[in-house]
Design an enzyme around this catalytic site. Structure first.
Site, PDB file in Angstrom:
ATOM      1  N   LYS A  60      37.553  42.316  28.095  1.00  0.00           N
ATOM      2  CA  LYS A  60      38.573  42.798  27.137  1.00  0.00           C
ATOM      3  C   LYS A  60      39.633  41.735  26.911  1.00  0.00           C
ATOM      4  CE  LYS A  60      41.897  43.271  30.486  1.00  0.00           C
ATOM      5  NZ  LYS A  60      43.131  42.482  30.579  1.00  0.00           N
ATOM      6  N   ASP A  94      42.864  48.566  35.571  1.00  0.00           N
ATOM      7  CA  ASP A  94      42.275  48.272  34.252  1.00  0.00           C
ATOM      8  C   ASP A  94      40.894  48.897  34.060  1.00  0.00           C
ATOM      9  OD1 ASP A  94      44.483  46.799  33.721  1.00  0.00           O
ATOM     10  OD2 ASP A  94      43.511  44.837  33.824  1.00  0.00           O
TER      11      ASP A  94
HETATM   12  O1  C5P Z   1      45.304  47.573  40.029  1.00  0.00           O
HETATM   13  P1  C5P Z   1      44.874  46.167  40.213  1.00  0.00           P
HETATM   14  O2  C5P Z   1      44.109  45.959  41.479  1.00  0.00           O
HETATM   15  O3  C5P Z   1      44.195  45.592  39.028  1.00  0.00           O
HETATM   16  O4  C5P Z   1      46.235  45.328  40.364  1.00  0.00           O
HETATM   17  C1  C5P Z   1      46.310  44.099  41.030  1.00  0.00           C
HETATM   18  C2  C5P Z   1      47.773  43.858  41.375  1.00  0.00           C
HETATM   19  O5  C5P Z   1      48.518  43.641  40.167  1.00  0.00           O
HETATM   20  C3  C5P Z   1      48.433  45.014  42.051  1.00  0.00           C
HETATM   21  O6  C5P Z   1      48.321  44.924  43.439  1.00  0.00           O
HETATM   22  C4  C5P Z   1      49.882  44.860  41.622  1.00  0.00           C
HETATM   23  O7  C5P Z   1      50.530  43.925  42.439  1.00  0.00           O
HETATM   24  C5  C5P Z   1      49.780  44.246  40.249  1.00  0.00           C
HETATM   25  N1  C5P Z   1      49.918  45.239  39.158  1.00  0.00           N
HETATM   26  C6  C5P Z   1      51.171  45.721  38.818  1.00  0.00           C
HETATM   27  N2  C5P Z   1      51.287  46.627  37.799  1.00  0.00           N
HETATM   28  C7  C5P Z   1      50.210  47.000  37.097  1.00  0.00           C
HETATM   29  C8  C5P Z   1      48.926  46.503  37.410  1.00  0.00           C
HETATM   30  C9  C5P Z   1      48.815  45.609  38.453  1.00  0.00           C
HETATM   31  O8  C5P Z   1      52.176  45.380  39.451  1.00  0.00           O
HETATM   32  N3  C5P Z   1      50.364  47.845  36.083  1.00  0.00           N
END
Ligand code: C5P
Length: 390
Positions: A88, A214
């Site tokens: 994406k 995501d």
């Molecule tokens: O949820 P995901 O594993 O993709 O996120 C990776 C990191 O990115 C999270 O640990 C967080 O630190 C940060 N993040 C965030 N806010 C979001 C998505 C991700 O702070 N909306």
């Protein structure tokens, strides 16, 4: 006579040694399968019919043969499945708040594009998943989102199925393209196909947020306005033309999402209402002023050369692109409006190792997974995937 297929009272009887079935029909035909979904294309198919003890040859239609094939396929157990796992881009990405749980609230137009991986699943005879891939450096154990997704599916449904999975990786990681998130969504879709579609798409979408912000987006139909930490997905009918070409340019250096968010400062963000951005895009299409990504300043701090790359693409493009922006938390720079990168990317040694790909927006049909477009994964460089894989 013994080798004929009979049609009697609208029922087709397949002789036990049915060479027609074996040689012409796919072994299984699940929703969204890219490799096995092939309808039969006979103009008119000869069928031998018994009538008043006389044998006559009649001609059956494609439609009827395919309907019968579908009925037979529904009975066949699913043992293998090949799926496309597209990535994406975030056409805009506004960060609206830092939350108590450490995450950030965002508001973003996510869109699936034609660059993607291919994942092959087959049922494992043992009670262990086994993952292989075409690139070095990809974790093949529980750290991989595909294995996390399969574990999640078994936990939620009680399914006892394990898989051999081969991941043919085209999407670079640490690129802001959601390649790993897409792989996880694709694995949940696959596991559900093997399990007789016992879970709804909505359930898969809800569950997936437990393993990544995501992932739920990929259960939209390809275009969505995402809020919350990314997991609140509002499906959109595509606000942009699917034919618009784009080029993806990713330096070899990756951006860690966690690292980018750590450096994010709310006082560096745009203040424009994300719904205004969405409205402008729906009305006027994509232009530079609407492609705002609040993660660019912190990503450019993590990777200063990225800021320069974006600037140079804009300048060298001389109007070739409608907009140039970073996707997600980087490090991919997207040029919308042309499939070609600017010449300096080819000419200069500094950019020898960049990952380049052309792409376009894609969507999926209801109840089907994303299909690999015939033109997908066209790489502009001799090295097909020169980005880093972690
Ligand atoms: O949820 P995901 O594993 O993709 O996120 C990776 C990191 O990115 C999270 O640990 C967080 O630190 C940060 N993040 C965030 N806010 C979001 C998505 C991700 O702070 N909306």
């Amino acid at each position: 006579m013994a080798s004929c297929h009979f049609i009697c009272n609208q029922n087709l009887f397949y002789p036990s040694n049915n060479t027609f079935r074996k040689s012409h029909l796919p072994y299984f035909r699940p929703h969204g399968s890219s490799s096995t979904h092939s309808k039969l294309h006979f103009k008119r198919t000869p069928v031998v019919k018994a009538a008043n003890k006389k044998i006559e040859i009649v001609y059956d239609t494609d439609e009827r043969i395919n309907k019968l094939a579908d009925e037979v396929d529904k009975e066949a157990p699913l043992s293998r499945l090949t799926l496309f796992s597209p990535c994406k881009v975030n056409v805009f990405l506004r960060i609206t708040r830092k939350r108590e749980d450490g995450y950030h609230d965002l508001a973003s137009l996510f869109h699936v594009i034609s660059l993607g991986d291919v994942i092959k699943f087959s049922l494992s005879p043992s009670n262990k998943d086994r993952l292989s891939t075409n690139v070095p450096g990809v974790p093949l154990d529980e750290r991989n989102l595909i294995i996390k997704a399969l574990n999640l599916y078994r936990k939620k449904t009680g399914s006892k199925s394990y898989f051999w999975i081969h991941l043919d990786k085209k999407v670079p990681t640490g690129a802001g393209l959601g390649g790993g998130s897409s792989n996880a969504a694709t694995a949940l879709w696959a596991a559900n196909q093997f399990n007789g579609c016992s879970a709804t798409e909505k359930e898969l979408q809800e569950w997936s947020s437990e393993i990544g912000s995501d992932i739920p987006f990929f259960f939209s139909h390809g275009a969505a306005y995402c809020t919350g930490r990314g997991e609140v997905v509002e499906d959109l009918s595509p606000p942009v033309s699917l034919d618009i070409p784009m080029v993806l340019i990713k330096p070899q250096e990756a951006c860690s999402t966690a690292e980018v968010y750590k450096r994010f400062r709310l006082d560096q963000t745009s203040k424009v209402d994300p719904l205004t951005l969405l409205e402008k895009i729906s009305t006027n299409g994509i232009s530079q002023d609407v492609c705002i990504n609040d993660l660019e300043p912190p990503a450019f701090e993590v990777l200063p050369s990225l800021k320069q790359l974006k600037q140079r693409v804009i300048t060298a493009g001389r109007g070739q692109y409608d907009a140039v922006f970073m996707s997600g938390s980087g490090s991919t720079i997207v040029g919308i409006g042309s499939p070609d990168p600017p010449q300096f990317v080819y000419d200069e040694d500094d950019y020898r190792d960049v990952f380049l790909s052309e792409a376009n927006f894609i969507t999926r049909e209801p109840n089907e997974w994303y299909k690999q477009p015939a033109s997908a994964n066209v790489s502009c460089q001799p090295s097909e995937v020169s980005g880093t894989f972690q």
